[in-house]
Motif scaffolding. Structure first.
Motif: not given
Length: 273
Positions: A81, A85, A93, A134, A136, A154, A160
């Motif tokens: 990743k 993010s 988000t 986290a 995700d 992702k 994230t």
């Protein structure tokens, strides 16, 4: 000890949790205490002098694999990743326009404390600096193959949340027996335990370090239990892990959607005036 990184008074500060408040470690403000709602929370990860490696696990809980009609993998199913993010506790988000299923994934995040190469499982805990929580998020609309999640699933900016605390590894005696829970708008939607991981934390460190060097500050996201649900705009999602912390964030619409909605409201108001 619980560590945090925050923005306050026009600067970034390191802080610790002290009696339910944030105590600054910045020399100019050493010892000053702030309430949690006085600051902007940042990912609790210290800067590193290189590109940070972020590794994430897919289908690492047997119940989640069954939820998706898959059998658990025979070796860790991992993907990389981008650090871009990451956002902090209480951050926003963005839900992309038009998607039908965007769900959280409450995960124990492992932060490497020192260089790890060819580490044996029995020694793995010696290489962990700390743990955090986290979330995700995954946009399931974009998923092409559960065994090879593509970048749009992702690696989205703001996708994230991580934090609020980095907890010393020494303060988490057994990361294999931690309760996980997620709530959406106050309703419990996911419960599980790290005891149900297919590959536990020591196994993951042994596996990754067998073919790549893990450096201080690198992060391993260890997967999520079953119980994921779609989160529409406005959802307040809290991912909590026993002894680590409760990570809160809110789902918001994209800037383009917000602009279009504001424009339409203005046009409607003009028509009725």
């Amino acid at each position: 000890m619980k560590y945090a990184r925050i923005a306050w008074a026009g600067a970034i500060h390191d802080a610790i949790e002290r009696d339910g408040r944030l105590e600054l470690l910045t020399p100019a403000f050493q010892g000053r205490r702030l309430n949690f709602d006085e600051v902007v929370w940042l990912p609790p990860l210290a800067p590193v002098p290189r590109a940070r490696t972020v590794l994430a696990l897919g289908l690492n809980y047997a119940d989640h694999a069954r939820e998706l009609a898959f059998k658990p993998p025979e070796e860790p199913l991992a993907f990389a990743k981008g650090e871009a993010s990451f956002i902090g506790h209480r951050g926003h988000t963005v839900r992309p326009d038009g998607v039908q299923n965007m769900h959280y994934e409450c995960e124990l995040a492992v932060v490497i404390g020192r260089e790890a190469k060819h580490v044996k499982k029995a020694d793995a805990y010696d290489f962990i600096g700390g743990y955090t929580v986290a979330n995700d998020y995954a946009v399931r609309d974009y998923l092409e193959n559960w065994y090879r999640p593509n970048l749009r699933v992702k690696n989205r900016d703001t996708g994230t949340p991580i934090g609020p605390w980095l907890v010393d590894a020494a303060d988490v005696p057994d990361p294999t027996k931690l309760a996980l829970r997620t709530t959406v708008n106050g309703q419990v939607t996911q419960q599980g335990t790290t005891a149900d991981m297919v590959f536990d934390v020591p196994t993951l460190i042994e596996y990754f370090s067998s073919f790549m060097t893990l450096n201080p500050g690198d992060v391993i996201l260890t997967g999520t239990p079953d119980g994921v649900v779609d989160c529409p705009v406005g959802s307040v999602v809290v991912c909590e892990i026993e002894g680590i912390g409760a990570l809160e964030n809110t789902i918001v619409e994209s800037p383009s959607s917000r602009t279009q909605r504001t424009k339409k409201l203005a046009e409607d108001a003009e028509k009725t005036s």
